[in-house]
Design a protein around this motif. Structure first.
Motif, PDB file in Angstrom:
ATOM      1  N   GLU A   1      44.174  37.147  31.551  1.00 51.79           N
ATOM      2  CA  GLU A   1      42.937  37.140  32.325  1.00 51.79           C
ATOM      3  C   GLU A   1      43.098  37.946  33.607  1.00 51.79           C
ATOM      4  O   GLU A   1      42.190  38.654  34.037  1.00 51.79           O
ATOM      5  CB  GLU A   1      42.543  35.695  32.656  1.00 51.79           C
ATOM      6  CG  GLU A   1      41.236  35.574  33.420  1.00 51.79           C
ATOM      7  CD  GLU A   1      40.064  36.146  32.636  1.00 51.79           C
ATOM      8  OE1 GLU A   1      39.091  36.564  33.273  1.00 51.79           O
ATOM      9  OE2 GLU A   1      40.130  36.195  31.393  1.00 51.79           O
TER      10      GLU A   1
ATOM     11  N   ARG B   1      42.765  41.499  32.664  1.00 51.81           N
ATOM     12  CA  ARG B   1      41.373  41.837  32.368  1.00 51.81           C
ATOM     13  C   ARG B   1      40.591  42.070  33.651  1.00 51.81           C
ATOM     14  O   ARG B   1      39.830  43.026  33.766  1.00 51.81           O
ATOM     15  CB  ARG B   1      40.718  40.700  31.566  1.00 51.81           C
ATOM     16  CG  ARG B   1      41.263  40.528  30.176  1.00 51.81           C
ATOM     17  CD  ARG B   1      40.813  39.240  29.554  1.00 51.81           C
ATOM     18  NE  ARG B   1      39.405  39.270  29.236  1.00 51.81           N
ATOM     19  CZ  ARG B   1      38.752  38.209  28.784  1.00 51.81           C
ATOM     20  NH1 ARG B   1      39.348  37.066  28.602  1.00 51.81           N
ATOM     21  NH2 ARG B   1      37.468  38.305  28.500  1.00 51.81           N
ATOM     22  N   GLN B   2      40.770  41.172  34.619  1.00 51.19           N
ATOM     23  CA  GLN B   2      40.046  41.327  35.870  1.00 51.19           C
ATOM     24  C   GLN B   2      40.449  42.605  36.586  1.00 51.19           C
ATOM     25  O   GLN B   2      39.620  43.301  37.167  1.00 51.19           O
ATOM     26  CB  GLN B   2      40.323  40.110  36.781  1.00 51.19           C
ATOM     27  CG  GLN B   2      39.795  38.789  36.228  1.00 51.19           C
ATOM     28  CD  GLN B   2      38.294  38.799  36.101  1.00 51.19           C
ATOM     29  OE1 GLN B   2      37.607  39.577  36.749  1.00 51.19           O
ATOM     30  NE2 GLN B   2      37.756  37.925  35.241  1.00 51.19           N
TER      31      GLN B   2
ATOM     32  N   ILE C   1      38.861  45.601  34.824  1.00 54.06           N
ATOM     33  CA  ILE C   1      37.425  45.693  35.044  1.00 54.06           C
ATOM     34  C   ILE C   1      37.109  46.110  36.469  1.00 54.06           C
ATOM     35  O   ILE C   1      36.182  46.853  36.744  1.00 54.06           O
ATOM     36  CB  ILE C   1      36.768  44.338  34.704  1.00 54.06           C
ATOM     37  CG1 ILE C   1      36.854  44.113  33.191  1.00 54.06           C
ATOM     38  CG2 ILE C   1      35.320  44.284  35.163  1.00 54.06           C
ATOM     39  CD1 ILE C   1      36.508  42.725  32.770  1.00 54.06           C
ATOM     40  N   SER C   2      37.901  45.616  37.423  1.00 55.80           N
ATOM     41  CA  SER C   2      37.657  45.972  38.818  1.00 55.80           C
ATOM     42  C   SER C   2      38.104  47.371  39.158  1.00 55.80           C
ATOM     43  O   SER C   2      37.781  47.919  40.201  1.00 55.80           O
ATOM     44  CB  SER C   2      38.391  44.984  39.742  1.00 55.80           C
ATOM     45  OG  SER C   2      39.789  45.109  39.585  1.00 55.80           O
TER      46      SER C   2
ATOM     47  N   VAL D   1      36.661  43.191  26.255  1.00 55.17           N
ATOM     48  CA  VAL D   1      36.012  43.737  27.444  1.00 55.17           C
ATOM     49  C   VAL D   1      36.844  44.845  28.091  1.00 55.17           C
ATOM     50  O   VAL D   1      36.305  45.907  28.422  1.00 55.17           O
ATOM     51  CB  VAL D   1      35.688  42.621  28.458  1.00 55.17           C
ATOM     52  CG1 VAL D   1      35.230  43.208  29.783  1.00 55.17           C
ATOM     53  CG2 VAL D   1      34.608  41.707  27.894  1.00 55.17           C
TER      54      VAL D   1
ATOM     55  N   TYR E   1      35.494  48.912  28.576  1.00 55.49           N
ATOM     56  CA  TYR E   1      35.554  49.688  29.815  1.00 55.49           C
ATOM     57  C   TYR E   1      36.453  50.913  29.657  1.00 55.49           C
ATOM     58  O   TYR E   1      36.143  51.995  30.163  1.00 55.49           O
ATOM     59  CB  TYR E   1      36.060  48.819  30.964  1.00 55.49           C
ATOM     60  CG  TYR E   1      34.987  47.987  31.593  1.00 55.49           C
ATOM     61  CD1 TYR E   1      34.342  48.397  32.752  1.00 55.49           C
ATOM     62  CD2 TYR E   1      34.590  46.780  31.014  1.00 55.49           C
ATOM     63  CE1 TYR E   1      33.340  47.630  33.332  1.00 55.49           C
ATOM     64  CE2 TYR E   1      33.594  46.004  31.587  1.00 55.49           C
ATOM     65  CZ  TYR E   1      32.979  46.438  32.740  1.00 55.49           C
ATOM     66  OH  TYR E   1      31.983  45.679  33.295  1.00 55.49           O
TER      67      TYR E   1
ATOM     68  N   PHE F   1      31.315  33.898  27.745  1.00 54.54           N
ATOM     69  CA  PHE F   1      31.491  34.451  29.090  1.00 54.54           C
ATOM     70  C   PHE F   1      31.542  35.973  29.039  1.00 54.54           C
ATOM     71  O   PHE F   1      30.936  36.658  29.874  1.00 54.54           O
ATOM     72  CB  PHE F   1      32.775  33.898  29.704  1.00 54.54           C
ATOM     73  CG  PHE F   1      33.079  34.437  31.078  1.00 54.54           C
ATOM     74  CD1 PHE F   1      32.229  34.196  32.151  1.00 54.54           C
ATOM     75  CD2 PHE F   1      34.224  35.188  31.305  1.00 54.54           C
ATOM     76  CE1 PHE F   1      32.513  34.690  33.418  1.00 54.54           C
ATOM     77  CE2 PHE F   1      34.520  35.685  32.568  1.00 54.54           C
ATOM     78  CZ  PHE F   1      33.663  35.434  33.627  1.00 54.54           C
ATOM     79  N   ASP F   2      32.227  36.530  28.033  1.00 53.08           N
ATOM     80  CA  ASP F   2      32.343  37.983  27.934  1.00 53.08           C
ATOM     81  C   ASP F   2      31.033  38.636  27.533  1.00 53.08           C
ATOM     82  O   ASP F   2      30.742  39.766  27.953  1.00 53.08           O
ATOM     83  CB  ASP F   2      33.455  38.365  26.947  1.00 53.08           C
ATOM     84  CG  ASP F   2      34.838  38.161  27.540  1.00 53.08           C
ATOM     85  OD1 ASP F   2      34.936  38.073  28.780  1.00 53.08           O
ATOM     86  OD2 ASP F   2      35.823  38.080  26.777  1.00 53.08           O
TER      87      ASP F   2
ATOM     88  N   ARG G   1      29.296  39.062  30.740  1.00 52.74           N
ATOM     89  CA  ARG G   1      29.883  40.155  31.516  1.00 52.74           C
ATOM     90  C   ARG G   1      29.400  41.504  31.007  1.00 52.74           C
ATOM     91  O   ARG G   1      29.073  42.408  31.790  1.00 52.74           O
ATOM     92  CB  ARG G   1      31.417  40.086  31.439  1.00 52.74           C
ATOM     93  CG  ARG G   1      32.001  38.875  32.116  1.00 52.74           C
ATOM     94  CD  ARG G   1      33.433  38.651  31.702  1.00 52.74           C
ATOM     95  NE  ARG G   1      34.337  39.641  32.277  1.00 52.74           N
ATOM     96  CZ  ARG G   1      35.624  39.719  31.940  1.00 52.74           C
ATOM     97  NH1 ARG G   1      36.133  38.904  31.039  1.00 52.74           N
ATOM     98  NH2 ARG G   1      36.398  40.616  32.510  1.00 52.74           N
TER      99      ARG G   1
ATOM    100  N   GLU H   1      25.725  42.011  31.970  1.00 52.87           N
ATOM    101  CA  GLU H   1      25.569  42.343  33.378  1.00 52.87           C
ATOM    102  C   GLU H   1      26.022  43.766  33.664  1.00 52.87           C
ATOM    103  O   GLU H   1      25.382  44.494  34.435  1.00 52.87           O
ATOM    104  CB  GLU H   1      26.376  41.368  34.239  1.00 52.87           C
ATOM    105  CG  GLU H   1      26.244  41.618  35.734  1.00 52.87           C
ATOM    106  CD  GLU H   1      27.028  40.621  36.552  1.00 52.87           C
ATOM    107  OE1 GLU H   1      27.009  40.737  37.801  1.00 52.87           O
ATOM    108  OE2 GLU H   1      27.672  39.732  35.956  1.00 52.87           O
ATOM    109  N   ALA H   2      27.123  44.196  33.055  1.00 55.44           N
ATOM    110  CA  ALA H   2      27.659  45.538  33.318  1.00 55.44           C
ATOM    111  C   ALA H   2      26.825  46.628  32.667  1.00 55.44           C
ATOM    112  O   ALA H   2      26.690  47.726  33.213  1.00 55.44           O
ATOM    113  CB  ALA H   2      29.101  45.626  32.817  1.00 55.44           C
TER     114      ALA H   2
END
Length: 289
Positions: A20, A23-24, A27-28, A145, A149, A184-185, A188, A191-192
């Motif tokens: 996780e 992943r964050q 994505i960031s 996810v 990206y 949850f994904d 995400r 939203e993206a």
């Protein structure tokens, strides 16, 4: 709750915490995306470790392939990727870009489709749509996810994203954890990429599940995951691809390993995907008017 045993879940939670974090970071943008020519894949449950692999392009040329092969079919690299994100064009100026992303079913499905009448374009002309198949054997849901990206940074984001994944997670994570993460994904991704049409392709029945103590329990968990995840995605505006023809007699549509589809099973799976992709294209077109 269906789990792979307390020991597997304990180890899984520790691994999930590290994944996780990755992943964050991806994505960031704090983690650097891998180079265009070679992608490093992580070991996945249910398959051998994937090593450095090349990208298989539409003309049949390919780089080095070793270990569990992975492929990207449909010319994902190039075009807009060479010009950078600033070159992304407005909707309608390019054909609808459709990604079919997932584990080995997508990998083998792309090759089988190439030998069928409708081809990898699933009966769509290149003037109206371009389909890219991104199949990675052994893929687990936690990589979905970050890879969306990653590949979007190589090309433009897809207008339609169909995901067939999650089967390799059953028996590794608890059913509740898996459903929570998938929902949850989806949020995400919504939203993206608010204009993207999202599709969930149901997890297909198996006769063998890695880490499974009970085949019957794992298949019941699979049915529940499909129902809950599909219902949730429809609620937030997505679509679901059901594989009803693959449910009644798994032995007739699976290979000897009890996991992968045989020729008949792959044909039926592709027909369901084709119907879903055509439906998603109609939804996308309506949104452009």
């Amino acid at each position: 709750m269906d789990t792979a045993g307390s020991g597997a879940v304990s180890r899984g939670r520790s691994l999930r915490g590290r994944e996780e974090t990755e992943r964050q970071e991806e994505i960031s943008g704090s983690r650097t995306a891998p180079g265009r020519d070679v992608i490093r894949q992580h070991p996945e449950a249910g398959e051998e470790e994937s090593r450095d692999v090349g990208l298989l392009t539409e003309d049949g040329s390919e780089g080095e392939l070793s270990g569990s092969e992975a492929s990207v079919v449909g010319g994902l690299v190039g075009g807009a990727a060479a010009e950078g994100p600033s070159s992304f064009r407005q909707p309608g100026e390019l054909p609808c870009l459709i990604w079919i992303l997932g584990h080995s079913f997508v990998y083998w499905g792309a090759r089988w489709a190439d030998m069928r009448l409708n081809g990898q374009q699933l009966g769509l002309s290149r003037d109206e749509a371009k389909i890219c198949w991104i199949g990675i054997p052994g893929k687990q849901w936690r990589r979905v996810v970050p890879e969306v990206y990653r590949f979007a940074s190589l090309d433009r984001p897809p207008n339609v994203l169909l995901i067939h994944a999650g089967g390799n997670d059953l028996g590794v994570w608890s059913m509740r954890e898996l459903m929570r993460d998938i929902k949850f994904d989806w949020l995400r991704l919504r939203e993206a990429f608010p204009g993207m049409v999202l599709l969930w392709s149901d997890i297909v029945a198996r006769l063998s599940w890695r880490h499974a103590r009970s085949l019957e329990k794992l298949n019941r968990a699979r049915v529940k995951v499909n129902k809950e995840v599909g219902r949730f995605l429809v609620k937030i505006g997505g679509l679901v691809v059901r594989h009803w023809e693959l449910e009644s007699e798994p032995r007739l549509i699976l290979r000897g390993d009890g996991v992968h589809l045989n020729a008949v099973g792959t044909d039926l799976w592709l027909l369901s995907l084709q119907e879903g992709v055509h439906r998603a294209l109609r939804v996308w077109r309506r949104a452009q008017t």
